[in-house]
Motif scaffolding. Sequence first.
Motif, PDB file in Angstrom:
ATOM      1  N   LEU A 130       0.673  -1.059   0.112  1.00  0.00           N
ATOM      2  CA  LEU A 130      -0.021  -0.008  -0.177  1.00  0.00           C
ATOM      3  C   LEU A 130       0.854   1.288   0.058  1.00  0.00           C
ATOM      4  CD1 LEU A 130      -2.648   1.310   0.030  1.00  0.00           C
ATOM      5  CD2 LEU A 130      -2.582   1.306   2.596  1.00  0.00           C
ATOM      6  N   LEU A 131       1.960   1.203   0.936  1.00  0.00           N
ATOM      7  CA  LEU A 131       2.984   2.378   0.760  1.00  0.00           C
ATOM      8  C   LEU A 131       3.589   2.590  -0.785  1.00  0.00           C
ATOM      9  CD1 LEU A 131       4.535   2.001   4.352  1.00  0.00           C
ATOM     10  CD2 LEU A 131       2.569   3.522   3.731  1.00  0.00           C
ATOM     11  N   PHE A 132       3.983   1.494  -1.347  1.00  0.00           N
ATOM     12  CA  PHE A 132       4.627   1.647  -2.519  1.00  0.00           C
ATOM     13  C   PHE A 132       3.469   2.174  -3.550  1.00  0.00           C
ATOM     14  CE2 PHE A 132       8.051  -0.466  -0.872  1.00  0.00           C
ATOM     15  CZ  PHE A 132       9.126  -0.272  -1.831  1.00  0.00           C
ATOM     16  N   LEU A 133       2.057   1.615  -3.381  1.00  0.00           N
ATOM     17  CA  LEU A 133       1.188   2.124  -4.387  1.00  0.00           C
ATOM     18  C   LEU A 133       0.917   3.565  -4.154  1.00  0.00           C
ATOM     19  CD1 LEU A 133      -1.239   1.765  -6.401  1.00  0.00           C
ATOM     20  CD2 LEU A 133      -2.830   1.216  -4.354  1.00  0.00           C
ATOM     21  N   LEU A 134       1.124   4.316  -2.958  1.00  0.00           N
ATOM     22  CA  LEU A 134       0.885   5.678  -2.693  1.00  0.00           C
ATOM     23  C   LEU A 134       2.185   6.332  -3.332  1.00  0.00           C
ATOM     24  CD1 LEU A 134      -0.228   5.667   0.825  1.00  0.00           C
ATOM     25  CD2 LEU A 134      -1.669   6.029  -1.040  1.00  0.00           C
ATOM     26  N   GLY A 135       3.338   5.608  -3.259  1.00  0.00           N
ATOM     27  CA  GLY A 135       4.522   6.264  -3.744  1.00  0.00           C
ATOM     28  C   GLY A 135       4.565   6.331  -5.108  1.00  0.00           C
ATOM     29  N   THR A 136       3.894   5.470  -5.850  1.00  0.00           N
ATOM     30  CA  THR A 136       3.773   5.329  -7.300  1.00  0.00           C
ATOM     31  C   THR A 136       2.856   6.303  -7.846  1.00  0.00           C
ATOM     32  OG1 THR A 136       4.335   2.816  -7.392  1.00  0.00           O
ATOM     33  CG2 THR A 136       3.506   3.509  -9.393  1.00  0.00           C
ATOM     34  N   ILE A 137       1.698   6.396  -7.222  1.00  0.00           N
ATOM     35  CA  ILE A 137       0.553   7.476  -7.525  1.00  0.00           C
ATOM     36  C   ILE A 137       1.404   8.913  -7.319  1.00  0.00           C
ATOM     37  CG2 ILE A 137      -1.399   8.567  -6.771  1.00  0.00           C
ATOM     38  CD1 ILE A 137      -2.411   5.938  -5.900  1.00  0.00           C
ATOM     39  N   LEU A 138       2.181   9.119  -6.529  1.00  0.00           N
ATOM     40  CA  LEU A 138       2.841  10.499  -6.440  1.00  0.00           C
ATOM     41  C   LEU A 138       3.974  10.525  -7.572  1.00  0.00           C
ATOM     42  CD1 LEU A 138       3.738  12.932  -5.012  1.00  0.00           C
ATOM     43  CD2 LEU A 138       5.548  11.686  -3.487  1.00  0.00           C
ATOM     44  N   LEU A 139       4.435   9.383  -7.791  1.00  0.00           N
ATOM     45  CA  LEU A 139       5.530   9.326  -8.944  1.00  0.00           C
ATOM     46  C   LEU A 139       4.779   9.721 -10.210  1.00  0.00           C
ATOM     47  CD1 LEU A 139       8.240   8.838 -10.259  1.00  0.00           C
ATOM     48  CD2 LEU A 139       7.980   6.444 -10.225  1.00  0.00           C
ATOM     49  N   ALA A 140       3.589   9.143 -10.481  1.00  0.00           N
ATOM     50  CA  ALA A 140       2.851   9.520 -11.648  1.00  0.00           C
ATOM     51  C   ALA A 140       2.527  10.897 -11.506  1.00  0.00           C
ATOM     52  CB  ALA A 140       1.508   8.500 -11.697  1.00  0.00           C
ATOM     53  N   PHE A 141       2.085  11.273 -10.604  1.00  0.00           N
ATOM     54  CA  PHE A 141       1.670  12.815 -10.668  1.00  0.00           C
ATOM     55  C   PHE A 141       3.055  13.752 -10.949  1.00  0.00           C
ATOM     56  CE2 PHE A 141       1.721  16.715  -8.154  1.00  0.00           C
ATOM     57  CZ  PHE A 141       0.594  17.330  -8.856  1.00  0.00           C
ATOM     58  N   LEU A 142       4.255  13.281 -10.692  1.00  0.00           N
ATOM     59  CA  LEU A 142       5.254  14.154 -10.694  1.00  0.00           C
ATOM     60  C   LEU A 142       5.628  14.172 -12.109  1.00  0.00           C
ATOM     61  CD1 LEU A 142       7.671  13.264  -7.479  1.00  0.00           C
ATOM     62  CD2 LEU A 142       6.035  15.567  -8.045  1.00  0.00           C
ATOM     63  N   VAL A 143       5.313  12.837 -12.852  1.00  0.00           N
ATOM     64  CA  VAL A 143       5.857  12.559 -14.282  1.00  0.00           C
ATOM     65  C   VAL A 143       4.856  13.233 -15.138  1.00  0.00           C
ATOM     66  CG1 VAL A 143       6.024  10.815 -16.171  1.00  0.00           C
ATOM     67  CG2 VAL A 143       7.190  10.694 -13.739  1.00  0.00           C
ATOM     68  N   GLU A 144       3.430  13.124 -14.781  1.00  0.00           N
ATOM     69  CA  GLU A 144       2.301  13.394 -15.729  1.00  0.00           C
ATOM     70  C   GLU A 144       1.383  14.642 -14.820  1.00  0.00           C
ATOM     71  OE1 GLU A 144       1.631  13.032 -18.791  1.00  0.00           O
ATOM     72  OE2 GLU A 144       3.395  11.513 -19.049  1.00  0.00           O
ATOM     73  N   GLN A 145       2.333  15.582 -14.384  1.00  0.00           N
ATOM     74  CA  GLN A 145       1.309  16.869 -13.835  1.00  0.00           C
ATOM     75  C   GLN A 145       0.379  17.404 -14.788  1.00  0.00           C
ATOM     76  OE1 GLN A 145       4.152  19.794 -11.692  1.00  0.00           O
ATOM     77  NE2 GLN A 145       5.741  18.280 -11.490  1.00  0.00           N
ATOM     78  N   ARG A 146       0.682  17.488 -16.036  1.00  0.00           N
ATOM     79  CA  ARG A 146      -0.203  18.248 -16.816  1.00  0.00           C
ATOM     80  C   ARG A 146      -1.584  17.499 -17.104  1.00  0.00           C
ATOM     81  NH1 ARG A 146      -1.810  22.651 -17.623  1.00  0.00           N
ATOM     82  NH2 ARG A 146       0.393  23.449 -17.455  1.00  0.00           N
ATOM     83  N   LEU A 147      -1.444  16.244 -16.997  1.00  0.00           N
ATOM     84  CA  LEU A 147      -2.546  15.485 -17.435  1.00  0.00           C
ATOM     85  C   LEU A 147      -3.331  15.473 -16.076  1.00  0.00           C
ATOM     86  CD1 LEU A 147      -4.251  13.428 -18.838  1.00  0.00           C
ATOM     87  CD2 LEU A 147      -2.918  11.526 -18.094  1.00  0.00           C
ATOM     88  N   PHE A 148      -2.726  15.239 -14.927  1.00  0.00           N
ATOM     89  CA  PHE A 148      -3.503  15.627 -13.578  1.00  0.00           C
ATOM     90  C   PHE A 148      -4.429  16.831 -13.516  1.00  0.00           C
ATOM     91  CE2 PHE A 148      -1.109  11.763 -11.998  1.00  0.00           C
ATOM     92  CZ  PHE A 148      -1.801  11.500 -11.155  1.00  0.00           C
ATOM     93  N   ILE A 149      -3.710  17.734 -13.878  1.00  0.00           N
ATOM     94  CA  ILE A 149      -4.487  19.194 -13.793  1.00  0.00           C
ATOM     95  C   ILE A 149      -5.608  19.244 -14.970  1.00  0.00           C
ATOM     96  CG2 ILE A 149      -3.956  21.572 -14.381  1.00  0.00           C
ATOM     97  CD1 ILE A 149      -1.121  21.246 -13.320  1.00  0.00           C
ATOM     98  N   ASP A 150      -5.102  18.755 -16.031  1.00  0.00           N
ATOM     99  CA  ASP A 150      -6.208  18.491 -17.184  1.00  0.00           C
ATOM    100  C   ASP A 150      -7.396  17.829 -16.545  1.00  0.00           C
ATOM    101  OD1 ASP A 150      -4.857  20.074 -18.846  1.00  0.00           O
ATOM    102  OD2 ASP A 150      -3.893  18.607 -20.124  1.00  0.00           O
ATOM    103  N   LEU A 151      -7.086  16.631 -16.071  1.00  0.00           N
ATOM    104  CA  LEU A 151      -8.388  15.848 -15.623  1.00  0.00           C
ATOM    105  C   LEU A 151      -9.207  16.686 -14.480  1.00  0.00           C
ATOM    106  CD1 LEU A 151      -6.698  12.472 -15.277  1.00  0.00           C
ATOM    107  CD2 LEU A 151      -8.438  13.192 -16.926  1.00  0.00           C
ATOM    108  N   ALA A 152      -8.378  17.388 -13.630  1.00  0.00           N
ATOM    109  CA  ALA A 152      -9.041  18.080 -12.469  1.00  0.00           C
ATOM    110  C   ALA A 152      -9.814  19.201 -13.223  1.00  0.00           C
ATOM    111  CB  ALA A 152      -8.023  18.546 -11.482  1.00  0.00           C
ATOM    112  N   GLY A 153      -9.233  19.830 -14.239  1.00  0.00           N
ATOM    113  CA  GLY A 153      -9.985  20.908 -15.003  1.00  0.00           C
ATOM    114  C   GLY A 153     -10.994  20.584 -15.463  1.00  0.00           C
ATOM    115  N   GLN A 154     -11.286  19.165 -15.733  1.00  0.00           N
ATOM    116  CA  GLN A 154     -12.576  18.731 -16.563  1.00  0.00           C
ATOM    117  C   GLN A 154     -13.643  18.683 -15.288  1.00  0.00           C
ATOM    118  OE1 GLN A 154     -12.146  15.001 -18.409  1.00  0.00           O
ATOM    119  NE2 GLN A 154     -10.201  15.517 -19.511  1.00  0.00           N
ATOM    120  N   LEU A 155     -13.331  18.455 -14.048  1.00  0.00           N
ATOM    121  CA  LEU A 155     -14.150  18.298 -13.053  1.00  0.00           C
ATOM    122  C   LEU A 155     -14.628  19.691 -12.328  1.00  0.00           C
ATOM    123  CD1 LEU A 155     -12.762  14.953 -11.338  1.00  0.00           C
ATOM    124  CD2 LEU A 155     -14.639  15.325 -13.166  1.00  0.00           C
ATOM    125  N   LEU A 156     -13.652  20.495 -12.501  1.00  0.00           N
ATOM    126  CA  LEU A 156     -14.016  21.888 -11.573  1.00  0.00           C
ATOM    127  C   LEU A 156     -12.737  22.743 -12.321  1.00  0.00           C
ATOM    128  CD1 LEU A 156     -11.239  21.855  -9.676  1.00  0.00           C
ATOM    129  CD2 LEU A 156     -12.619  20.311  -8.434  1.00  0.00           C
TER     130      LEU A 156
END
Length: 333
Positions: A130-156
Amino acid sequence: MNPRLKQVIQISISLALAGGIFWFLYKDIALEELIRQIQSSNWFWIGLSLVVSLVGFWLRGWRWALLIKSDEGKKVSAGEAYHAVMVGYLANLLLPRAGEVARCGVLSRTNGVSMGHLLGTVLLERSIDLLFLLGTILLAFLVEQRLFIDLAGQLLNVDLLLDKLLENLPLIFLGFLVFVLFMWLLLRQFRQHSFIQKLQQFFRELLGGIKRISQLQNPMGFWLSSVMIWIIYFLTMYTVSLGIESTANLSPGEVLLVMVMGSIGMVAPVQGGIGTFHALVAFILIQFGIAESDGKIFAAIIHGTQVLMILVAGLVSWIVMMKKPAWIKPVKP
């Protein structure tokens, strides 16, 4: 309630949920389209993904063997732990979360290690994962920040939200302090409640388990194998993406995000992640500009090949372990 009846109800609800999600996703996908995609795929890469995945399963067994004490019963080898792990994955296809008990039961039968100790090691494994999954999610956010922001922008409206946060920063900070104080008082007031005690016990066991890892004969091997297991998860997804025409051009960062979504889907309480895995993987692929039908077919191919491999390898492991004689505790003279 009768335990057997309760189990039947749990299986039925889980199957109905998985089947409903799966049907909703694939009701508009023509069989001919699925066959065409399968025929046009490069099965060298997909076959390689299965080999890589098997290495990951063996590594998981090796890591588990490091945690199991040898002061009771018979020492557990990496091969025995691997076969027990595969039996566990096979059981998970029948009933969610049944694999943990199944793999412990297999080793307890053949090696005489107590179920309590084995279940404790599995709980520790799951907590670390579970700790590694959370770390992987954080890594994915750092690598694909733009996509995360775009997805958030679709919701709000992200810009508006940031402006409001900055305008009300002192109030938000004060509210946070009040929330922390409230939670502290709540925990103090209801510290004798069973749920609070279980929560505290979980974190105590997690911290205690992490401390115990440092006392293993090979703590470095445990942590390195944990990292390698998640790297292998990524390589499994990446090799499949290379084998399918619609996803062959995905970047490693995009595949990492697909892997994260798939991992979250596998955590859902349905048999083998059926439905939830497909929905989340297809959703994120659509965000990368891949056609909806191609995204769903990609999810079906990777999940279907993994399930077939688990069925075959799991049955082989079950046969191997069942052929082993049951451990008999030596009689002291």
